[in-house]
Design a protein around this motif. Structure first.
Motif, PDB file in Angstrom:
ATOM      1  N   ASP A   1      10.753  -1.808   3.236  1.00  0.00           N
ATOM      2  CA  ASP A   1       9.873  -2.923   3.580  1.00  0.00           C
ATOM      3  C   ASP A   1       9.711  -3.897   2.416  1.00  0.00           C
ATOM      4  N   ILE A   2       9.771  -3.402   1.190  1.00  0.00           N
ATOM      5  CA  ILE A   2       9.705  -4.303   0.043  1.00  0.00           C
ATOM      6  C   ILE A   2      10.962  -5.160  -0.035  1.00  0.00           C
ATOM      7  N   ILE A   3      12.118  -4.559   0.175  1.00  0.00           N
ATOM      8  CA  ILE A   3      13.373  -5.317   0.155  1.00  0.00           C
ATOM      9  C   ILE A   3      13.385  -6.345   1.289  1.00  0.00           C
ATOM     10  N   GLU A   4      12.906  -5.964   2.465  1.00  0.00           N
ATOM     11  CA  GLU A   4      12.868  -6.901   3.592  1.00  0.00           C
ATOM     12  C   GLU A   4      11.912  -8.054   3.316  1.00  0.00           C
ATOM     13  N   MET A   5      10.776  -7.772   2.680  1.00  0.00           N
ATOM     14  CA  MET A   5       9.852  -8.849   2.327  1.00  0.00           C
ATOM     15  C   MET A   5      10.536  -9.848   1.399  1.00  0.00           C
ATOM     16  N   LEU A   6      11.287  -9.330   0.415  1.00  0.00           N
ATOM     17  CA  LEU A   6      11.986 -10.216  -0.504  1.00  0.00           C
ATOM     18  C   LEU A   6      13.006 -11.078   0.238  1.00  0.00           C
ATOM     19  N   LYS A   7      13.717 -10.497   1.170  1.00  0.00           N
ATOM     20  CA  LYS A   7      14.709 -11.252   1.938  1.00  0.00           C
ATOM     21  C   LYS A   7      14.053 -12.326   2.803  1.00  0.00           C
ATOM     22  N   GLN A   8      12.884 -12.038   3.344  1.00  0.00           N
ATOM     23  CA  GLN A   8      12.201 -12.983   4.220  1.00  0.00           C
ATOM     24  C   GLN A   8      11.558 -14.136   3.452  1.00  0.00           C
ATOM     25  N   ASN A   9      11.066 -13.850   2.246  1.00  0.00           N
ATOM     26  CA  ASN A   9      10.301 -14.842   1.501  1.00  0.00           C
ATOM     27  C   ASN A   9      11.079 -15.532   0.391  1.00  0.00           C
ATOM     28  N   TYR A  10      12.214 -14.957   0.006  1.00  0.00           N
ATOM     29  CA  TYR A  10      12.991 -15.501  -1.098  1.00  0.00           C
ATOM     30  C   TYR A  10      14.467 -15.567  -0.698  1.00  0.00           C
ATOM     31  N   ARG A  11      15.217 -16.354  -1.419  1.00  0.00           N
ATOM     32  CA  ARG A  11      16.645 -16.507  -1.138  1.00  0.00           C
ATOM     33  C   ARG A  11      17.408 -15.355  -1.796  1.00  0.00           C
ATOM     34  N   VAL A  12      17.893 -14.437  -0.965  1.00  0.00           N
ATOM     35  CA  VAL A  12      18.611 -13.257  -1.434  1.00  0.00           C
ATOM     36  C   VAL A  12      20.050 -13.321  -0.960  1.00  0.00           C
ATOM     37  N   GLN A  13      20.970 -13.243  -1.907  1.00  0.00           N
ATOM     38  CA  GLN A  13      22.391 -13.284  -1.585  1.00  0.00           C
ATOM     39  C   GLN A  13      22.986 -11.891  -1.410  1.00  0.00           C
ATOM     40  N   ASP A  14      22.554 -10.934  -2.244  1.00  0.00           N
ATOM     41  CA  ASP A  14      23.107  -9.596  -2.129  1.00  0.00           C
ATOM     42  C   ASP A  14      22.161  -8.572  -2.755  1.00  0.00           C
ATOM     43  N   VAL A  15      22.363  -7.329  -2.337  1.00  0.00           N
ATOM     44  CA  VAL A  15      21.620  -6.185  -2.872  1.00  0.00           C
ATOM     45  C   VAL A  15      22.652  -5.173  -3.352  1.00  0.00           C
ATOM     46  N   ILE A  16      22.636  -4.875  -4.644  1.00  0.00           N
ATOM     47  CA  ILE A  16      23.562  -3.897  -5.210  1.00  0.00           C
ATOM     48  C   ILE A  16      22.794  -2.601  -5.431  1.00  0.00           C
ATOM     49  N   ASP A  17      23.223  -1.555  -4.767  1.00  0.00           N
ATOM     50  CA  ASP A  17      22.498  -0.282  -4.764  1.00  0.00           C
ATOM     51  C   ASP A  17      23.257   0.748  -5.606  1.00  0.00           C
ATOM     52  N   TYR A  18      22.639   1.138  -6.724  1.00  0.00           N
ATOM     53  CA  TYR A  18      23.238   2.128  -7.619  1.00  0.00           C
ATOM     54  C   TYR A  18      22.724   3.544  -7.367  1.00  0.00           C
TER      55      TYR A  18
ATOM     56  N   GLU B   1       0.832  -1.196   0.000  1.00  0.00           N
ATOM     57  CA  GLU B   1       0.000   0.000   0.000  1.00  0.00           C
ATOM     58  C   GLU B   1       0.873   1.256   0.000  1.00  0.00           C
ATOM     59  N   ASP B   2       0.429   2.284  -0.709  1.00  0.00           N
ATOM     60  CA  ASP B   2       1.071   3.598  -0.632  1.00  0.00           C
ATOM     61  C   ASP B   2       0.014   4.618  -0.265  1.00  0.00           C
TER      62      ASP B   2
END
Length: 309
Positions: free
Chosen positions: A111-128, A70-71
């Motif tokens: 919160d979207i990034i945290e949801m992805l980490k909690q529900n999916y296998r995330v190895q790294d986040v590259i922030d440009y 939600e926004d």
């Protein structure tokens, strides 16, 4: 060209953002010729809310997992288009992108990034996003149309697609950049590549007439054909109706092509036949959202990650 039912090109899950105070972004109107109006009202905002609600329900009914956020704010008018600020990639990788308009930078959500980490296998986040102060922008899978099978990043040059950022992304994520110039019928550069073309598993829909250099146009088409894809050539008028702004997803029974009712109405019978030879078309009715300059592809951030469960 034979593919298994599963395709790396077609994610089975997406992120969507439902706006509570949707409005047209006046800050982006200068280079987004697809925006129809800067006038807005509470009634139109309510329609936009309903359109996203129904679109999410429709996708879920076809077996696509929808993570609906939600926004309720009023300071990020384009938040309904999350595919521009992040993307996900097989192997557990996430990219966060530098955005041209300051208002669009406020769309990034932890919160979207945290949801992805909690529900999916995330190895790294590259922030440009740290490139923004230098005026270097790359607006995600709006700026790039990614071939996840053959590892090609198609990109139309614009102020929102900087070659420096594109090269960094392609190096980090193992894509081959394929850059070209594209303009509309009035000679205005196409602001985002994903309004011009869609790459699916067995076909690619593309407004070839908008690619200004004939030699480069032929190279782009040849590259798509070498991957075994049928080419659906889109006219400028069809691009204006968002026929290129589509995304292939994995449904419960088959792959589906999600596009808008506006886009579907613009397609010819032969074009539909080519698409439907391998993919089921699912049309989503979002005319209010489209007034802000984006269509179905823009509202869906595909999740190319492995679920934890």
């Amino acid at each position: 060209m034979t593919h298994a039912a599963y395709s790396a090109q077609a994610p089975s899950a997406v992120v969507m953002v439902r706006p509570h105070h949707f409005t047209v972004n006046t800050e982006t109107a200068a280079d987004n010729r697809f925006q129809l109006s800067t006038d807005w009202s509470d009634e139109l905002a309510s329609r936009a809310f309903d359109e996203i609600t129904l679109a999410a329900e429709t996708l879920e009914s076809h077996g696509v997992t929808v993570h609906l956020f939600e926004d309720s704010g009023i300071d990020a008018p384009d938040s309904v288009f999350p595919n521009n600020w992040f993307s996900t990639h097989a192997g557990g990788h996430i990219a966060i992108y530098p955005m041209k308009a300051p208002s669009r930078r406020r769309e990034r959500r932890s919160d979207i990034i945290e949801m992805l980490k909690q529900n999916y296998r995330v190895q790294d986040v590259i922030d440009y996003s740290g490139l923004e102060p230098d005026g270097i922008f790359l607006e995600g899978t709006g700026a790039m149309v990614l071939d996840h099978i053959d590892r090609v990043a198609y990109a139309a040059r614009s102020d929102r697609t900087d070659p420096i950022a594109l090269e960094r992304f392609c190096t980090h994520f193992n894509f081959e950049p394929m850059v070209f110039d594209a303009r509309d019928g009035d000679g205005v550069p196409i602001y985002h590549t994903n309004v011009l073309m869609c790459v699916a598993t067995c076909f690619a829909a593309i407004g070839t007439g908008m690619i200004t250099d004939a030699r480069r146009r032929n190279e782009v088409v040849a590259r798509l054909q070498r991957s075994g894809r049928d080419i659906v050539h889109l006219s400028n008028a069809q691009i204006d109706s968002f026929a290129g702004n589509a995304i292939e997803l994995q449904g419960k029974e088959s792959r589906i092509l999600a596009l808008s009712t506006t886009a579907l109405a613009a397609l010819g019978d032969d074009q539909r036949a080519t698409i439907e030879a391998d993919t089921r078309i699912i049309a989503l009715d979002i005319p209010t959202i489209e007034r802000a300059g984006g269509s179905v592809r823009c509202t869906l951030a595909g999740i190319h990650l492995t679920a934890r469960n």
